[in-house]
Design an enzyme around this catalytic site. Sequence first.
Site, mmCIF file in Angstrom:
data_model
loop_
_atom_site.group_PDB
_atom_site.id
_atom_site.type_symbol
_atom_site.label_atom_id
_atom_site.label_comp_id
_atom_site.label_asym_id
_atom_site.label_seq_id
_atom_site.Cartn_x
_atom_site.Cartn_y
_atom_site.Cartn_z
ATOM 1 N N ASN A 17 108.594 4.762 3.661
ATOM 2 C CA ASN A 17 109.391 5.820 3.025
ATOM 3 C C ASN A 17 108.496 6.805 2.278
ATOM 4 O O ASN A 17 108.755 8.008 2.275
ATOM 5 C CB ASN A 17 110.428 5.217 2.079
ATOM 6 N N ASN A 109 116.209 5.940 -6.202
ATOM 7 C CA ASN A 109 115.814 4.720 -5.483
ATOM 8 C C ASN A 109 116.477 4.729 -4.118
ATOM 9 O O ASN A 109 117.546 5.317 -3.940
ATOM 10 C CB ASN A 109 116.286 3.493 -6.278
ATOM 11 N N HIS A 111 117.943 2.005 -1.323
ATOM 12 C CA HIS A 111 118.320 0.596 -1.250
ATOM 13 C C HIS A 111 118.899 0.315 0.136
ATOM 14 O O HIS A 111 119.731 1.084 0.627
ATOM 15 C CB HIS A 111 119.351 0.276 -2.344
ATOM 16 N N SER A 138 121.270 3.467 1.096
ATOM 17 C CA SER A 138 121.798 4.382 0.075
ATOM 18 C C SER A 138 120.649 4.914 -0.774
ATOM 19 O O SER A 138 119.788 4.140 -1.192
ATOM 20 C CB SER A 138 122.753 3.649 -0.880
ATOM 21 N N ASP A 147 120.753 -1.316 -9.125
ATOM 22 C CA ASP A 147 121.342 -0.779 -7.879
ATOM 23 C C ASP A 147 122.765 -0.266 -8.081
ATOM 24 O O ASP A 147 123.582 -0.305 -7.143
ATOM 25 C CB ASP A 147 121.329 -1.842 -6.761
HETATM 26 C C1 GAR Z 1 112.979 -0.154 2.228
HETATM 27 O O1 GAR Z 1 113.791 -0.651 3.246
HETATM 28 C C2 GAR Z 1 113.794 0.002 0.958
HETATM 29 O O2 GAR Z 1 115.141 0.294 1.199
HETATM 30 C C3 GAR Z 1 113.655 -1.355 0.347
HETATM 31 O O3 GAR Z 1 112.327 -1.732 0.606
HETATM 32 C C4 GAR Z 1 111.906 -1.155 1.829
HETATM 33 C C5 GAR Z 1 110.560 -0.522 1.612
HETATM 34 O O4 GAR Z 1 110.005 -0.128 2.827
HETATM 35 N N1 GAR Z 1 113.938 -1.316 -1.040
HETATM 36 C C6 GAR Z 1 114.549 -2.291 -1.691
HETATM 37 O O5 GAR Z 1 114.899 -3.322 -1.154
HETATM 38 C C7 GAR Z 1 114.766 -2.031 -3.162
HETATM 39 N N2 GAR Z 1 115.782 -2.873 -3.679
HETATM 40 P P1 GAR Z 1 108.724 0.814 2.868
HETATM 41 O O6 GAR Z 1 107.689 0.179 1.932
HETATM 42 O O7 GAR Z 1 108.275 0.776 4.295
HETATM 43 O O8 GAR Z 1 109.154 2.177 2.405
#
Ligand code: GAR
Length: 214
Positions: A17, A109, A111, A138, A147
């Site tokens: 992300n 954030n 999620h 989201s 969250d």
């Molecule tokens: C993402 O899927 C994000 O939605 C999740 O961690 C991942 C990070 O991926 N976040 C959570 O679970 C927060 N509660 P990335 O490091 O490849 O961006």
Amino acid sequence: MPKSCRVLVLISGNGSNLQAVIDSCDDHLQAEVVGVISNQPDAYGLMRAHLAEIDTSCVIAHSGESRQEYDQRLAKAIERYQPDLIVLAGFMRILSNDIVNQYLGKMINIHPSLLPKYPGMNTHQRALDAGDTEHGASVHFVIPELDAGPVILQAKIPVYEGDDAEVLAQRVHEQEHAIYPLVVKWFAQGRLAMVNGKAILDDKDVGPSGYAPD
Ligand code: GAR
């Protein structure tokens, strides 16, 4: 030229992300990723930041340190970047109220669930266990309750028979990479704010499930 929005991204892992936000900032120039902070020294996202020539900091938790103590160190690291917007991108620590309140309306954030469903961990498996036929991600403003901040934008994906948590995670990730940069852009353009606990886009309350075009 209008001032560009100083974006600080907090990560713990892969940083896909983060990459999507970096790439989109390159495209629209209204926002600039000025720094990346990780709580994990080996997070691949740090490498992504180095490759994009973005400054990085690691704030690693010491054993026996309280959340408050950690967050005081984190707050110092954050202040160094003077951010207009803090983007939590897979930052896997719960933040204390002090730090959240300090940046209320300036911290978002992503999620991996259709909030308010499945706050917390293991969201993909929980969606499967519940027999959901749709799932998603989201983007929301961060408030002290985990969250639970106002949703700005959601992306939905279908759940097919035979899907497992890994397949769902991949499908959700693809959508995350589309919606997170869009929300950052809205904020940078001054179109998005949190007012009285609601997400407001172009002076309109986006509603409980986030922005949905008419
Ligand atoms: C993402 O899927 C994000 O939605 C999740 O961690 C991942 C990070 O991926 N976040 C959570 O679970 C927060 N509660 P990335 O490091 O490849 O961006």
